[in-house]
Design an enzyme around this catalytic site. Structure first.
Site, PDB file in Angstrom:
ATOM      1  N   ASP A   8       0.612  -1.191   0.002  1.00 44.17           N
ATOM      2  CA  ASP A   8       0.104   0.159   0.279  1.00 44.17           C
ATOM      3  C   ASP A   8       1.376   1.314   0.080  1.00 44.17           C
ATOM      4  O   ASP A   8       1.817   1.612   0.187  1.00 44.17           O
ATOM      5  CB  ASP A   8      -0.743  -0.293   0.791  1.00 44.17           C
ATOM      6  CG  ASP A   8      -1.107   1.121   1.591  1.00 44.17           C
ATOM      7  OD1 ASP A   8      -2.479   1.515   0.271  1.00 44.17           O
ATOM      8  OD2 ASP A   8      -1.506   1.813   3.259  1.00 44.17           O
ATOM      9  N   LEU A   9       0.517   2.323  -0.035  1.00 40.95           N
ATOM     10  CA  LEU A   9       1.646   3.909  -0.290  1.00 40.95           C
ATOM     11  C   LEU A   9       1.434   4.658   0.640  1.00 40.95           C
ATOM     12  O   LEU A   9       1.845   4.516   1.733  1.00 40.95           O
ATOM     13  CB  LEU A   9       1.154   4.233  -1.845  1.00 40.95           C
ATOM     14  CG  LEU A   9       1.215   5.804  -1.575  1.00 40.95           C
ATOM     15  CD1 LEU A   9       3.092   5.618  -2.271  1.00 40.95           C
ATOM     16  CD2 LEU A   9       0.801   6.158  -2.568  1.00 40.95           C
ATOM     17  N   ASP A  10       0.069   4.783   0.866  1.00 44.79           N
ATOM     18  CA  ASP A  10      -0.541   6.483   1.807  1.00 44.79           C
ATOM     19  C   ASP A  10      -0.114   5.311   3.443  1.00 44.79           C
ATOM     20  O   ASP A  10      -1.493   4.687   3.527  1.00 44.79           O
ATOM     21  CB  ASP A  10      -1.401   7.114   1.383  1.00 44.79           C
ATOM     22  CG  ASP A  10      -1.435   7.528   0.628  1.00 44.79           C
ATOM     23  OD1 ASP A  10      -0.939   8.591  -0.147  1.00 44.79           O
ATOM     24  OD2 ASP A  10      -2.671   6.893  -0.328  1.00 44.79           O
ATOM     25  N   THR A  16       1.668  10.406   4.092  1.00 46.22           N
ATOM     26  CA  THR A  16       0.653  10.796   3.109  1.00 46.22           C
ATOM     27  C   THR A  16      -0.871  10.338   3.801  1.00 46.22           C
ATOM     28  O   THR A  16      -1.788  11.228   4.109  1.00 46.22           O
ATOM     29  CB  THR A  16       0.283  10.231   2.022  1.00 46.22           C
ATOM     30  OG1 THR A  16       1.001   8.611   1.733  1.00 46.22           O
ATOM     31  CG2 THR A  16       1.837  11.710   1.539  1.00 46.22           C
ATOM     32  N   LYS A  44      -9.169   5.881   6.467  1.00 45.41           N
ATOM     33  CA  LYS A  44      -7.799   5.059   5.522  1.00 45.41           C
ATOM     34  C   LYS A  44      -8.303   3.768   4.453  1.00 45.41           C
ATOM     35  O   LYS A  44      -8.830   2.982   4.707  1.00 45.41           O
ATOM     36  CB  LYS A  44      -6.731   4.087   6.166  1.00 45.41           C
ATOM     37  CG  LYS A  44      -6.350   4.987   7.667  1.00 45.41           C
ATOM     38  CD  LYS A  44      -4.459   4.699   8.566  1.00 45.41           C
ATOM     39  CE  LYS A  44      -4.793   5.772   9.327  1.00 45.41           C
ATOM     40  NZ  LYS A  44      -3.551   5.097  10.437  1.00 45.41           N
ATOM     41  N   SER A 113      -2.787   1.015  -4.433  1.00 44.69           N
ATOM     42  CA  SER A 113      -3.123   2.207  -4.181  1.00 44.69           C
ATOM     43  C   SER A 113      -4.230   2.478  -3.893  1.00 44.69           C
ATOM     44  O   SER A 113      -4.962   1.796  -5.475  1.00 44.69           O
ATOM     45  CB  SER A 113      -2.113   2.959  -3.889  1.00 44.69           C
ATOM     46  OG  SER A 113      -2.465   4.649  -3.322  1.00 44.69           O
ATOM     47  N   ALA A 114      -5.395   2.720  -3.198  1.00 43.82           N
ATOM     48  CA  ALA A 114      -6.707   3.144  -3.273  1.00 43.82           C
ATOM     49  C   ALA A 114      -6.506   4.843  -3.437  1.00 43.82           C
ATOM     50  O   ALA A 114      -7.591   5.438  -4.175  1.00 43.82           O
ATOM     51  CB  ALA A 114      -7.157   3.353  -2.086  1.00 43.82           C
ATOM     52  N   GLU A 168       0.077  -3.181   4.688  1.00 43.98           N
ATOM     53  CA  GLU A 168      -1.326  -2.370   4.732  1.00 43.98           C
ATOM     54  C   GLU A 168      -1.061  -1.706   6.054  1.00 43.98           C
ATOM     55  O   GLU A 168      -1.144  -2.468   6.915  1.00 43.98           O
ATOM     56  CB  GLU A 168      -2.243  -3.093   4.169  1.00 43.98           C
ATOM     57  CG  GLU A 168      -3.214  -2.722   3.470  1.00 43.98           C
ATOM     58  CD  GLU A 168      -3.509  -1.707   2.532  1.00 43.98           C
ATOM     59  OE1 GLU A 168      -3.506  -0.666   4.214  1.00 43.98           O
ATOM     60  OE2 GLU A 168      -4.019  -1.589   1.345  1.00 43.98           O
ATOM     61  N   ASP A 169      -1.645  -0.605   6.035  1.00 43.66           N
ATOM     62  CA  ASP A 169      -1.951   0.099   7.176  1.00 43.66           C
ATOM     63  C   ASP A 169      -3.365   0.140   7.742  1.00 43.66           C
ATOM     64  O   ASP A 169      -3.677   1.263   8.979  1.00 43.66           O
ATOM     65  CB  ASP A 169      -1.762   1.317   7.269  1.00 43.66           C
ATOM     66  CG  ASP A 169      -1.997   2.434   6.741  1.00 43.66           C
ATOM     67  OD1 ASP A 169      -2.227   2.076   5.508  1.00 43.66           O
ATOM     68  OD2 ASP A 169      -1.917   3.766   6.948  1.00 43.66           O
TER      69      ASP A 169
HETATM   70  C1  BG6 Z   1      -6.019   5.756   0.486  1.00 46.98           C
HETATM   71  C2  BG6 Z   1      -5.616   6.901   1.422  1.00 46.98           C
HETATM   72  O1  BG6 Z   1      -4.433   5.566  -0.188  1.00 46.98           O
HETATM   73  O2  BG6 Z   1      -6.476   6.987  -1.062  1.00 46.98           O
HETATM   74  C3  BG6 Z   1      -7.474   7.268   1.614  1.00 46.98           C
HETATM   75  O3  BG6 Z   1      -5.347   5.619   2.635  1.00 46.98           O
HETATM   76  C4  BG6 Z   1      -7.828   8.295   0.584  1.00 46.98           C
HETATM   77  O4  BG6 Z   1      -6.700   8.777   3.245  1.00 46.98           O
HETATM   78  C5  BG6 Z   1      -8.017   7.379  -0.733  1.00 46.98           C
HETATM   79  O5  BG6 Z   1      -9.203   9.003   0.974  1.00 46.98           O
HETATM   80  C6  BG6 Z   1      -7.783   7.873  -2.647  1.00 46.98           C
HETATM   81  O6  BG6 Z   1      -6.872   8.369  -2.045  1.00 46.98           O
HETATM   82  P1  BG6 Z   1      -6.953  10.407  -3.296  1.00 46.98           P
HETATM   83  O7  BG6 Z   1      -5.761  11.017  -3.375  1.00 46.98           O
HETATM   84  O8  BG6 Z   1      -7.583   9.702  -4.124  1.00 46.98           O
HETATM   85  O9  BG6 Z   1      -7.428  11.051  -2.877  1.00 46.98           O
HETATM   86 MG    MG Z   2      -2.477   3.221   3.393  1.00 47.01          MG
END
Ligand code: BG6
Ligand code: MG
Length: 213
Positions: A8-10, A16, A44, A113-114, A168-169
């Site tokens: 996962d990224l964030d 972030t 998250k 990543s989402a 994953e976090d």
């Molecule tokens: C996820 C984060 O990786 O991405 C969420 O954990 C975030 O907090 C989601 O809302 C969507 O991100 P973005 O950058 O498309 O708004």
């Molecule tokens: Mg995350």
């Protein structure tokens, strides 16, 4: 059997997750709602649209379709402002050594990543080229906790889901990985991330000798 790693990224590669929280908190405050860290655990890993729906339900507020889109855009603008000065030194503890070990061991590596900002953030921290495959929110129709993100990453790597290890976090991300038949390591506490096989504070704590060869 070759094991692959999906990150996962964030909140796993860089901090972030905190910037997303600050931007959502600013928006929630406009709705008269003080967004808490406990609320944020449920945000998250959740897509931008679903996050705003969740915040509106917490704030007991409804928006017109037009205002909904406007507020999504404003939140993203605030987020972009927070990440604009990020650079290669803005990764979480242990990330540089983790990527070096993955490369030295020739472990297939994907991002799951989402975020629609994933490519931009990865290029800011200088890790865009480190991945064999990248799956972000623009490539899936169903976000976490649905497993599509991770299944697509496994498919692109050509590795069976049961041989993928996901870091994953987020609770949504751990659920997504489990639903996809993958093992998950939680970056966080057992309380926040039930279902993960192991919990670490950061990637630096991972012992590569635990990986099946
Ligand atoms: C996820 C984060 O990786 O991405 C969420 O954990 C975030 O907090 C989601 O809302 C969507 O991100 P973005 O950058 O498309 O708004
Ligand atoms: Mg995350």
């Amino acid at each position: 059997m070759k094991t692959a790693i999906i990150l996962d990224l964030d909140g796993v590669i860089c901090d972030t997750a905190h910037f997303h929280f600050l931007a959502w908190q600013r928006l929630a405050a406009e709705y008269g709602y003080a967004l808490t860290h406990a609320d944020n655990e449920q945000l998250k890993g959740v897509s931008r649209v679903d996050s705003l729906k969740f915040i509106l339900s917490l704030a007991n507020k409804t928006l017109s379709a037009e205002q909904f889109e406007t507020d999504l855009h404003r939140k993203n603008e605030w987020y972009l402002e927070l990440v604009k000065d990020m650079g290669p030194s803005d990764t979480l503890p242990g990330v540089t050594a983790f990527f070096a070990e993955v490369a030295a061991r020739h472990i297939p590596l994907a991002l799951g990543s989402a975020s629609k900002n994933a490519n931009m953030v990865l290029s800011r921290v200088g890790l865009l080229q480190a991945f064999d495959a990248i799956v972000d929110a623009s490539q899936v129709s169903q976000g976490k906790p649905h497993p599509e993100t991770f299944l697509k990453a496994a498919e692109l790597l050509g590795i069976a889901p049961e041989n993928c290890l996901v870091f994953e976090d987020s609770a949504a991300g751990v659920q997504a990985a489990i639903a996809g038949g993958m093992k998950t390591i939680g970056i966080g506490t057992p309380n926040d991330l039930p279902g993960a096989i192991l919990h670490l504070r950061d990637l630096g704590e991972f012992d590569f000798n635990r990986l099946p060869a």
